[in-house]
Design an enzyme around this catalytic site. Structure first.
Site, PDB file in Angstrom:
ATOM      1  N   GLN A  23       2.631   2.947   8.271  1.00  0.00           N
ATOM      2  CA  GLN A  23       3.167   1.742   7.639  1.00  0.00           C
ATOM      3  C   GLN A  23       4.075   2.070   6.468  1.00  0.00           C
ATOM      4  O   GLN A  23       3.865   3.033   5.735  1.00  0.00           O
ATOM      5  CB  GLN A  23       2.015   0.858   7.160  1.00  0.00           C
ATOM      6  CG  GLN A  23       2.427  -0.523   6.702  1.00  0.00           C
ATOM      7  CD  GLN A  23       1.224  -1.376   6.356  1.00  0.00           C
ATOM      8  OE1 GLN A  23       0.094  -1.014   6.646  1.00  0.00           O
ATOM      9  NE2 GLN A  23       1.462  -2.527   5.740  1.00  0.00           N
TER      10      GLN A  23
ATOM     11  N   ASN B 288      -6.463   3.858  10.569  1.00  0.00           N
ATOM     12  CA  ASN B 288      -5.760   3.119   9.530  1.00  0.00           C
ATOM     13  C   ASN B 288      -4.254   3.328   9.720  1.00  0.00           C
ATOM     14  O   ASN B 288      -3.790   4.479   9.724  1.00  0.00           O
ATOM     15  CB  ASN B 288      -6.195   3.632   8.151  1.00  0.00           C
ATOM     16  CG  ASN B 288      -5.654   2.785   7.013  1.00  0.00           C
ATOM     17  OD1 ASN B 288      -4.651   2.103   7.148  1.00  0.00           O
ATOM     18  ND2 ASN B 288      -6.328   2.860   5.874  1.00  0.00           N
TER      19      ASN B 288
ATOM     20  N   TRP C  29      -1.937   3.142   7.752  1.00  0.00           N
ATOM     21  CA  TRP C  29      -1.295   3.825   6.633  1.00  0.00           C
ATOM     22  C   TRP C  29      -1.195   5.333   6.876  1.00  0.00           C
ATOM     23  O   TRP C  29      -0.447   6.021   6.199  1.00  0.00           O
ATOM     24  CB  TRP C  29      -2.093   3.588   5.353  1.00  0.00           C
ATOM     25  CG  TRP C  29      -2.077   2.164   4.888  1.00  0.00           C
ATOM     26  CD1 TRP C  29      -1.179   1.194   5.242  1.00  0.00           C
ATOM     27  CD2 TRP C  29      -2.993   1.553   3.980  1.00  0.00           C
ATOM     28  NE1 TRP C  29      -1.482   0.006   4.613  1.00  0.00           N
ATOM     29  CE2 TRP C  29      -2.591   0.196   3.830  1.00  0.00           C
ATOM     30  CE3 TRP C  29      -4.104   1.995   3.281  1.00  0.00           C
ATOM     31  CZ2 TRP C  29      -3.269  -0.695   3.009  1.00  0.00           C
ATOM     32  CZ3 TRP C  29      -4.774   1.113   2.456  1.00  0.00           C
ATOM     33  CH2 TRP C  29      -4.359  -0.222   2.327  1.00  0.00           C
TER      34      TRP C  29
ATOM     35  N   CYS D 262       0.768  -4.083   8.939  1.00  0.00           N
ATOM     36  CA  CYS D 262      -0.316  -3.235   9.449  1.00  0.00           C
ATOM     37  C   CYS D 262      -0.782  -3.732  10.805  1.00  0.00           C
ATOM     38  O   CYS D 262      -1.191  -2.939  11.662  1.00  0.00           O
ATOM     39  CB  CYS D 262      -1.472  -3.192   8.457  1.00  0.00           C
ATOM     40  SG  CYS D 262      -2.172  -4.808   8.040  1.00  0.00           S
TER      41      CYS D 262
ATOM     42  N   HIS E 260      -7.391  -5.925   6.057  1.00  0.00           N
ATOM     43  CA  HIS E 260      -6.460  -4.936   6.618  1.00  0.00           C
ATOM     44  C   HIS E 260      -6.765  -4.768   8.115  1.00  0.00           C
ATOM     45  O   HIS E 260      -7.907  -4.900   8.556  1.00  0.00           O
ATOM     46  CB  HIS E 260      -6.655  -3.616   5.869  1.00  0.00           C
ATOM     47  CG  HIS E 260      -5.652  -2.569   6.189  1.00  0.00           C
ATOM     48  ND1 HIS E 260      -4.310  -2.808   6.324  1.00  0.00           N
ATOM     49  CD2 HIS E 260      -5.807  -1.226   6.396  1.00  0.00           C
ATOM     50  CE1 HIS E 260      -3.679  -1.681   6.595  1.00  0.00           C
ATOM     51  NE2 HIS E 260      -4.566  -0.705   6.644  1.00  0.00           N
TER      52      HIS E 260
END
Length: 697
Positions: free
Chosen positions: A109, A294, A296, A115, A270
């Site tokens: 991201q 995740n 990220w 996300c 998230h």
């Protein structure tokens, strides 16, 4: 009007196979092969004028990516470095479309809150077949590079090919939004740009649900399962979905006041992707583990069974090696018992629903409807509302296996709002839809009317009315006839929608109501009616009447009904009446033609007054619907919405003149069709000149 013609052309093209995966619709009419050939011939890289490398493609909201947003402008104390749009060849020395295959950690991201979208990409990488559908792998920065790339998305029943140029927003020569773990790899940011284009802007990527792109990647049906109200076998459901190569994601709990943004490094509110669900055994103990990622690319679970936990030493070394916990890439395992505490919702996209077909090998039969909720005609709200009966209705027939009427039939109903992301920032554009399923008998009049709903309860429903793009649910129903009512949480909400119904056998579905029924009132002159014309007996002596004569005489006769509160018929309505009733094409009315005209107007007067329960000058939307039905126009929802869009004015509440004008216009169209279709073949063919003459008549 051009929109209506475009819709008809699109429906015909779809019937001919356009919109299938092998023959996708070209988004905004852009032909990849043609554009690429032109670029190669001119030796100039592609420049996409439909999604420009400027602020218009970023967004407009201050809270999003508008010119005054912090991401674009910065703050007064810390102004942002200007955004530059660069091609990968300008960012790095040797860009590559895909490096060593597609993996879940290829999607990291950036500076926009997508996300949900990046997690859906991670899910997509677990199914290589669908990945290659969405991301054609024959693209590169080497052979025949022309600065143009293409991607395919499923959009409301059809596959669409989206073309983009490869200019990407950067700051300090670094990608501003999605990126890959490998700095030279660009398939992820290019896919992100294509999706931003189809939903309107990069800003529209800010906030959403993983279910939406999962569907757009596959054509499957996504279902959200809230963990605190989940079935006991949720772990097994996730495990089976992954085995069947369905795509699975999840949403963590939202932050509550005075709570940290993270719990054991799980970000609040998230979106994560789910790639595995495994049962492990150590000694006499068993543990259900689930693997998440995740988007990220960092930020992993720090509780039990985290990457560095001693819990892994409990397992057989080979089993531990197979599960491979020691990767610092945002991917991690956690106990399922902790998962249901930390995560609010699981989202599963069942890709088996994308494999509908006909013939001996079908798994599901698909029935599709495109519809609209429109204020004043088809937006009735939920079934506690007086206007519920106005909602769009769709009839289906369920057949039992081998004709057995005692065995229930599986059915999946999916209701999707269309193109809402283009309207507002984040998910606020979505309304709250739901649907009801009613059992009906052969003698029930369709569309179902207000009295039916007052006396019958629904067989099944999905009425959580959440702000999701799609509302879907599985049911089992006994064989028989049913009507699905698509509804909104509140009356008079407006949106377009796409309704899918999956059944084991063809559902014999239809949209209740007729396009143009043949039972419109046709007046007959009888001696007992003569006294009605006493008020204009002197005028009748003239014998032939022009439009002003007809206007004066009809309005004089209407003056007998002051309770109608009519200002009289307008000259345009009079002209339309003459066109309808002028049997010998003299552009005037004879005595008999005038009398028939009055009887038709008077029939409309009785209808208008019978439905006008509040005795106002105009009809409310529900009254107008009833008036149309009584006048003989029992339209299906598609035609009714067209009538409202084209013919109803003045805040959707027509007065008496407006009601007459609409009824006359519709009957004229019906008569024209009958004249041009003498053999009742179901369709007519006109030359351009004939079409223009008919349209301008």
């Amino acid at each position: 009007m051009s929109g209506v013609a475009a819709k008809i052309a699109q429906d015909r093209a779809k019937a001919a196979g356009l919109g299938s995966f092998k023959n996708p619709i070209k988004f905004l009419g852009q032909d990849y092969e043609k554009l690429k050939a032109e670029c190669l011939a001119s030796k100039k890289p592609f420049v996409d004028e439909e999604f420009k490398a400027d602020q218009s493609s970023l967004g407009k909201e201050k809270a999003g990516l508008g010119p005054e947003s912090e991401i674009v402008k910065g703050t007064d104390k810390n102004p942002a470095v200007p955004i530059e749009w660069k091609r990968p060849t300008e960012i790095t020395g040797k860009p590559v479309f895909i490096v060593g295959g597609t993996e879940s950690d290829d999607a990291c991201q950036g500076g926009v809150g997508d996300c949900w979208f990046l997690s859906s990409i991670a899910c997509l990488t677990t199914n290589k077949d669908f990945l290659s559908n969405v991301v054609p792998l024959d693209q590169s920065f080497d052979k025949d590079y022309a600065g143009i790339f293409r991607f395919k998305f499923w959009q409301y029943g059809q596959w669409v090919e989206v073309v983009i140029d490869d200019r990407l927003p950067t700051r300090n020569n670094k990608l501003l939004f999605a990126k890959s773990k490998t700095s030279d790899e660009f398939w992820t940011p290019l896919l992100e740009k294509a999706y931003a284009k189809i939903i309107g802007s990069y800003e529209s990527l800010g906030g959403g649900y993983i279910m939406d792109p999962l569907e757009d990647f596959t054509g499957g049906v996504a279902e959200g399962i809230v963990t605190n109200n989940a079935p006991q076998d949720l772990f097994q459901m996730i495990q089976m979905a992954i085995i069947q190569k369905s795509l699975v994601g999840c949403l963590s709990r939202s932050k509550v006041p005075n709570e940290s943004e993270f719990s054991n490094s799980i970000g609040r509110g998230h979106v994560y992707s789910i790639s595995r669900a495994e049962e492990v055994t150590y000694g006499e103990n068993k543990e259900h583990l689930i693997r998440l990622r995740n988007p990220w690319g960092h930020g992993e679970w720090t509780g039990a069974w985290n990457d560095k936990s001693e819990d892994w030493n409990k397992l057989d070394p080979d089993r531990r090696k197979e599960l491979n916990p020691e990767r610092d890439d945002g991917e991690f395992w956690m106990p399922f018992s902790e998962f249901v505490k930390e995560y609010y919702q699981v989202e599963i996209c069942d890709i088996s629903m994308s494999e509908v077909c006909a013939g001996d090998n079908y798994r599901w039969c698909l029935t599709e409807f495109n519809g609209s909720w429109k204020k004043g005609s088809t937006s009735g709200g939920k079934n506690s509302e007086e206007t519920f009966w106005m909602n769009p209705q769709y009839r289906i027939t369920l057949e039992g296996p081998d004709g057995d009427t005692s065995k229930k039939c599986p059915i999946v109903v999916s209701l999707i709002q269309k193109d809402r992301k283009k309207l507002k920032y984040q998910y606020k554009a979505y309304i709250r839809p739901g649907f009801y399923i009613y059992k009906v008998n052969p003698l029930d009049k369709l569309p179902l009317e207000k009295e039916f709903f007052a006396n019958n309860t629904c067989a099944e429903s999905l009425t959580t009315f959440l702000r999701y793009r799609e509302t879907a649910k599985r049911f089992e129903l006994l064989p028989g006839n049913y009507v699905i009512v698509a509804a909104t949480n509140n009356p008079e909400e407006e949106a377009d929608f796409y309704l899918r119904v999956f059944t084991e056998k063809p559902a014999g579905a239809q949209e209740p109501g007729n396009s143009m029924p043949p039972d419109v009132f046709q007046p007959g002159i009888t001696p007992e009616k003569d006294s009605e014309f006493d008020i204009v007996k002197d005028e009748l002596q003239k014998g032939e009447f022009y439009e002003n004569d007809v206007k004066d005489m009809l309005n004089k006769m209407l003056s007998k009904y002051p309770e109608l509160q009519s200002k009289g018929l307008a000259i345009k309505t009079i002209r339309d009446l003459i066109k309808l009733m002028d049997e010998d094409n003299t552009k005037t009315l004879s005595i008999d033609e005038f009398k028939k005209t009055w009887l038709k107007v008077d029939n409309c007067r009785r209808i208008f007054q019978s439905v006008n329960t509040d005795k106002r000058e105009t009809l409310e939307p529900t009254e107008f619907r009833n008036a149309m039905i009584q006048a003989g126009f029992n339209f299906n929802i598609t035609i009714l919405n067209a009538v409202v869009d084209r013919l109803v004015h003045d805040n959707l509440t027509p007065d008496f003149n407006g009601f007459i004008s609409i009824a006359v216009h519709l009957e004229t169209v019906y008569n024209m069709y009958n004249l041009l279709n003498p053999d009742q073949g179901g369709s007519i063919t006109l030359s351009l000149d004939e079409w223009l003459l008919a349209k301008l008549a």
